[in-house]
Design an enzyme around this catalytic site. Sequence first.
Site, PDB file in Angstrom:
ATOM      1  N   ARG A   1      -0.631  -9.369  13.164  1.00  0.00           N
ATOM      2  CA  ARG A   1      -1.140  -8.285  12.310  1.00  0.00           C
ATOM      3  C   ARG A   1      -1.994  -8.848  11.178  1.00  0.00           C
ATOM      4  O   ARG A   1      -3.027  -8.267  10.821  1.00  0.00           O
ATOM      5  CB  ARG A   1       0.021  -7.461  11.744  1.00  0.00           C
ATOM      6  CG  ARG A   1       0.615  -6.504  12.783  1.00  0.00           C
ATOM      7  CD  ARG A   1       2.040  -6.134  12.472  1.00  0.00           C
ATOM      8  NE  ARG A   1       2.168  -5.348  11.253  1.00  0.00           N
ATOM      9  CZ  ARG A   1       3.315  -5.209  10.591  1.00  0.00           C
ATOM     10  NH1 ARG A   1       4.409  -5.799  11.016  1.00  0.00           N
ATOM     11  NH2 ARG A   1       3.342  -4.467   9.500  1.00  0.00           N
TER      12      ARG A   1
ATOM     13  N   LYS B   1       0.820  -1.221   0.000  1.00  0.00           N
ATOM     14  CA  LYS B   1       0.000   0.000   0.000  1.00  0.00           C
ATOM     15  C   LYS B   1       0.848   1.263   0.000  1.00  0.00           C
ATOM     16  O   LYS B   1       0.569   2.197  -0.746  1.00  0.00           O
ATOM     17  CB  LYS B   1      -0.909   0.041   1.248  1.00  0.00           C
ATOM     18  CG  LYS B   1      -1.911  -1.071   1.340  1.00  0.00           C
ATOM     19  CD  LYS B   1      -2.851  -0.879   2.540  1.00  0.00           C
ATOM     20  CE  LYS B   1      -2.166  -0.903   3.889  1.00  0.00           C
ATOM     21  NZ  LYS B   1      -1.630  -2.205   4.297  1.00  0.00           N
TER      22      LYS B   1
ATOM     23  N   ARG C   1      11.670  -1.159  11.802  1.00  0.00           N
ATOM     24  CA  ARG C   1      10.377  -1.285  12.471  1.00  0.00           C
ATOM     25  C   ARG C   1      10.344  -2.561  13.297  1.00  0.00           C
ATOM     26  O   ARG C   1      10.467  -3.659  12.755  1.00  0.00           O
ATOM     27  CB  ARG C   1       9.257  -1.326  11.424  1.00  0.00           C
ATOM     28  CG  ARG C   1       8.908   0.036  10.883  1.00  0.00           C
ATOM     29  CD  ARG C   1       7.839  -0.052   9.812  1.00  0.00           C
ATOM     30  NE  ARG C   1       6.609  -0.714  10.243  1.00  0.00           N
ATOM     31  CZ  ARG C   1       5.498  -0.744   9.521  1.00  0.00           C
ATOM     32  NH1 ARG C   1       5.468  -0.140   8.347  1.00  0.00           N
ATOM     33  NH2 ARG C   1       4.434  -1.367   9.969  1.00  0.00           N
TER      34      ARG C   1
HETATM   35  P1  ADP Z   1       1.200  -2.252   7.784  1.00  0.00           P
HETATM   36  O1  ADP Z   1       0.166  -1.939   6.758  1.00  0.00           O
HETATM   37  O2  ADP Z   1       2.460  -2.796   7.214  1.00  0.00           O
HETATM   38  O3  ADP Z   1       0.677  -3.052   8.942  1.00  0.00           O
HETATM   39  P2  ADP Z   1       1.086   0.483   8.804  1.00  0.00           P
HETATM   40  O4  ADP Z   1       2.258   1.367   8.747  1.00  0.00           O
HETATM   41  O5  ADP Z   1      -0.080   0.798   7.959  1.00  0.00           O
HETATM   42  O6  ADP Z   1       1.702  -0.939   8.455  1.00  0.00           O
HETATM   43  O7  ADP Z   1       0.572   0.344  10.306  1.00  0.00           O
HETATM   44  C1  ADP Z   1       1.422   0.013  11.384  1.00  0.00           C
HETATM   45  C2  ADP Z   1       0.602  -0.173  12.645  1.00  0.00           C
HETATM   46  O8  ADP Z   1      -0.031   1.074  12.997  1.00  0.00           O
HETATM   47  C3  ADP Z   1      -0.544  -1.172  12.560  1.00  0.00           C
HETATM   48  O9  ADP Z   1      -0.119  -2.501  12.798  1.00  0.00           O
HETATM   49  C4  ADP Z   1      -1.480  -0.648  13.660  1.00  0.00           C
HETATM   50  O10 ADP Z   1      -1.035  -1.062  14.934  1.00  0.00           O
HETATM   51  C5  ADP Z   1      -1.318   0.859  13.568  1.00  0.00           C
HETATM   52  N1  ADP Z   1      -2.340   1.467  12.681  1.00  0.00           N
HETATM   53  C6  ADP Z   1      -2.126   2.034  11.465  1.00  0.00           C
HETATM   54  N2  ADP Z   1      -3.279   2.483  10.941  1.00  0.00           N
HETATM   55  C7  ADP Z   1      -4.257   2.178  11.834  1.00  0.00           C
HETATM   56  C8  ADP Z   1      -5.665   2.340  11.873  1.00  0.00           C
HETATM   57  N3  ADP Z   1      -6.335   2.918  10.853  1.00  0.00           N
HETATM   58  N4  ADP Z   1      -6.336   1.896  12.958  1.00  0.00           N
HETATM   59  C9  ADP Z   1      -5.693   1.315  13.980  1.00  0.00           C
HETATM   60  N5  ADP Z   1      -4.372   1.110  14.018  1.00  0.00           N
HETATM   61  C10 ADP Z   1      -3.653   1.534  12.958  1.00  0.00           C
END
Ligand code: ADP
Length: 189
Positions: free
Chosen positions: A146, A14, A134
């Site tokens: 996740r 994404k 990370r």
């Molecule tokens: P990925 O898509 O690789 O899991 P992201 O950078 O999108 O990584 O998100 C990292 C973490 O941030 C998620 O595992 C979650 O804990 C938190 N997070 C991100 N966006 C949201 C959201 N919309 N609602 C709740 N938690 C979120």
Amino acid sequence: MINIILFGPPGSGKGTQATKLAEKYELIHISTGDLFRYEMGNDTPLGLKAKEYISKGDLVPDSITIGMLENKLNKHPDSKGFILDGFPRTIAQSEALDEIYAKKNMAVKCLLALNVEDEELVKRLLERGKTSGRADDSDVNIIRNRIKVYGDETAPVYNYYDKQNLSKTINGVGTIEEIFDRLCTQIEA
Ligand code: ADP
């Protein structure tokens, strides 16, 4: 205005694709994961709270996430549209987004879901963990959590927008350019 949700499990690409789409269509790219990492990097109260959840691979509570997203949207009143990456991740976030957009006379144009199978996701995330710094990418148990949380809490968001005829699935396996072309084709359809 073009308001796009880029959807898909962790590791589906994404972030990479959202950056390219934002550039091509002149959209504001908002990644809630990046917003949380910025807050964590600065040890803000919001960052410290988010870290409790992110470090385990759980979702940050809606009460925190929705307000943060709305603040960010409000900072760009003159944009040509938004590409959201990592939001909405729950049905409550989807309902909140629809309300926030409605207040601004905006609406979701489409949800594009990148489809990648689980074992490929685990492989990609462990690979990314070698260089991303990370913590949530370097532990296979956190990665698997996740992916599970995605299936349990986030996947229903696809159906939520599918009921409005807005959801589309895109094959997320291929070169970055191939996947980008598939996304652009859908956006322009
Ligand atoms: P990925 O898509 O690789 O899991 P992201 O950078 O999108 O990584 O998100 C990292 C973490 O941030 C998620 O595992 C979650 O804990 C938190 N997070 C991100 N966006 C949201 C959201 N919309 N609602 C709740 N938690 C979120």
